[in-house]
Design an enzyme around this catalytic site. Structure first.
Site, PDB file in Angstrom:
ATOM      1  N   TRP A 103      73.221  23.423  63.199  1.00 43.06           N
ATOM      2  CA  TRP A 103      72.130  23.383  62.184  1.00 43.06           C
ATOM      3  C   TRP A 103      71.452  22.122  62.198  1.00 43.06           C
ATOM      4  O   TRP A 103      70.391  21.946  62.088  1.00 43.06           O
ATOM      5  CB  TRP A 103      72.786  23.871  60.723  1.00 43.06           C
ATOM      6  CG  TRP A 103      73.017  25.242  60.650  1.00 43.06           C
ATOM      7  CD1 TRP A 103      74.234  25.858  60.442  1.00 43.06           C
ATOM      8  CD2 TRP A 103      72.319  26.325  61.044  1.00 43.06           C
ATOM      9  NE1 TRP A 103      74.509  27.062  60.616  1.00 43.06           N
ATOM     10  CE2 TRP A 103      72.985  27.599  60.871  1.00 43.06           C
ATOM     11  CE3 TRP A 103      71.055  26.544  61.379  1.00 43.06           C
ATOM     12  CZ2 TRP A 103      72.563  28.813  61.465  1.00 43.06           C
ATOM     13  CZ3 TRP A 103      70.591  27.975  61.588  1.00 43.06           C
ATOM     14  CH2 TRP A 103      71.179  28.885  61.490  1.00 43.06           C
ATOM     15  N   ASP A 170      70.942  18.772  54.022  1.00 43.27           N
ATOM     16  CA  ASP A 170      70.939  20.015  54.064  1.00 43.27           C
ATOM     17  C   ASP A 170      72.423  20.570  53.458  1.00 43.27           C
ATOM     18  O   ASP A 170      73.675  20.238  54.224  1.00 43.27           O
ATOM     19  CB  ASP A 170      71.062  20.702  55.503  1.00 43.27           C
ATOM     20  CG  ASP A 170      71.211  22.081  55.663  1.00 43.27           C
ATOM     21  OD1 ASP A 170      71.438  22.708  54.818  1.00 43.27           O
ATOM     22  OD2 ASP A 170      70.999  22.657  56.692  1.00 43.27           O
ATOM     23  N   LYS A 194      74.729  31.649  50.235  1.00 41.72           N
ATOM     24  CA  LYS A 194      76.178  31.452  50.510  1.00 41.72           C
ATOM     25  C   LYS A 194      76.970  31.470  49.104  1.00 41.72           C
ATOM     26  O   LYS A 194      77.615  32.227  48.840  1.00 41.72           O
ATOM     27  CB  LYS A 194      76.459  30.144  51.504  1.00 41.72           C
ATOM     28  CG  LYS A 194      76.070  30.522  52.782  1.00 41.72           C
ATOM     29  CD  LYS A 194      75.269  29.392  53.188  1.00 41.72           C
ATOM     30  CE  LYS A 194      74.463  29.413  54.442  1.00 41.72           C
ATOM     31  NZ  LYS A 194      75.071  30.597  55.695  1.00 41.72           N
TER      32      LYS A 194
END
Ligand code: PMP
Length: 359
Positions: A103, A170, A194
């Site tokens: 990511w 992030d 999540k």
């Protein structure tokens, strides 16, 4: 319905009371005679949901509404990879990135479209299996970006690094899962799917004084200023995902807040890591430095890869789903987000023991 153990990396398990309340609201909200899916985003029923979620979020994180703005944005965390530099990085300027996984790599790729990227540190040399230490960011960087939890590789920062440049993160896969000093960040973002809710909304939190430095010369729907000024009601927001985020935040507060949530998550993760570590001849945890191990995404391989299929089908027989590792790295991954029950970690630990005995 019999709920099974859902180890999915995201969308992931949500608390059952949240699902129950959301299902009722799909039929009717606040005795209004209307579904949450039908009410206007400018009406009183939805406005209450929207502002309550924003306030609750800051309260849980210990941040002041005078200093921080909460934004609800579409496009997933992946859009933030581009929206962040579009707002804060211009040609001729530079930003620092620590690359700790797939990511982070994607975030870097997008930032390079807008300005200069310095990869200040990276763990790519060892398949992103650790968190780089002793990092020195450039004080002149527009911002310094980290990924607090690496969902695919299973590493997590235990300490937030020092930075003279504005720190940006992030936090998609460990948001709301542990106590962190969130005031260290000038901006952070998380896809909700999540720990915080369903897919469809990305939560961005930014210090108001930092937002003032954002560019004005960008399309309205890609500008943080648009979202912050209009309280994320410039256009129709993702109403239902935000509603469910609000329910999850309420659930987190009912649990006792982030301290309690973190303690539960530590207990859950230990059960699984201890079982893996007990059989080093059979299991190979992807992250060997225990201080770098994720509380959320537990990644491992079987030393005997020929037994992978049997391991997976055996887990399914025991009502465990989603243990297959990310397609890019293979192996296995147990994602044990906030709403994942400790009973499921006991069940996996037991299975890890039992599988060793099986031939
Ligand atoms: N960052 C991290 C750490 C992630 O785990 C993910 C998704 N798994 C993303 C970014 C991308 O999120 P989205 O799918 O919402 O774009």
């Amino acid at each position: 319905m019999q709920r099974i153990y859902n180890f999915s990396a995201g969308p992931g398990a949500l608390p059952l009371p949240v699902l129950e309340e959301a299902s009722r609201a799909v039929l009717e909200i606040n005795n209004s005679g209307m579904s949450i899916l039908e009410v206007s985003h400018r009406g009183k029923d939805y406005e209450a949901v929207h502002y309550d979620a924003m306030q609750r979020l800051l309260r849980i994180l210990g941040l002041s509404a005078d200093e921080y703005s909460v934004m609800f944005v579409g496009g997933g965390a992946s859009l933030q990879f581009a929206m962040l530099p579009m707002n804060f990085l211009q040609t001729g300027q530079s930003a620092d990135y620590v690359n700790t996984g797939e990511w982070g790599t994607k975030a870097i790729k997008e930032a390079k479209r807008f300005g200069t990227v310095n990869v200040t540190a990276s763990s790519e040399d060892k398949s992103f299996s650790y968190i780089p230490k002793n990092i020195t960011f450039s004080p002149n960087a527009q911002y310094a970006h980290i990924t607090t939890n690496n969902t695919i590789e299973g590493t997590e920062w235990s300490d937030i690094p020092q930075s003279d440049a504005p720190l940006v993160a992030d936090v998609s896969s460990d948001f709301m899962a542990r106590t962190l000093d969130y005031s260290r960040f000038s901006l952070f973002y998380a896809g909700a799917q999540k720990n915080a809710g369903p897919a469809g909304v990305t939560i961005v939190v930014a210090r108001k004084s930092y937002l003032e430095q954002a560019s004005d010369d960008i399309p309205s729907m890609l500008s943080y200023k648009t979202f912050a000024k209009a309280d994320s009601l410039y256009n129709t927001p993702p109403v239902f995902p935000i509603y469910v985020v609000g329910l999850v935040l309420k659930w987190i507060e009912e649990q006792g807040g982030l301290m309690v949530v973190e303690a539960n998550n530590r207990a859950k993760a230990s059960l699984v890591y201890d079982a893996l570590d007990a059989f080093p001849d059979v299991y190979e945890p992807a992250v060997t430095d225990k201080g770098d191990r994720s509380l959320m995404n537990i990644t491992f391989r079987l030393r005997d890869t020929d037994r992978e299929k049997a391991f997976l089908s055996g887990s399914q027989e025991r009502q465990m789903d989603g243990l297959k590792g990310h397609r890019s790295v293979g192996g296995f991954r147990a994602s044990v987000y906030n709403a994942f029950p400790i009973e499921g970690c006991h069940a996996l630990a037991q299975y890890l023991h039992d599988f060793v005995e099986q031939k």
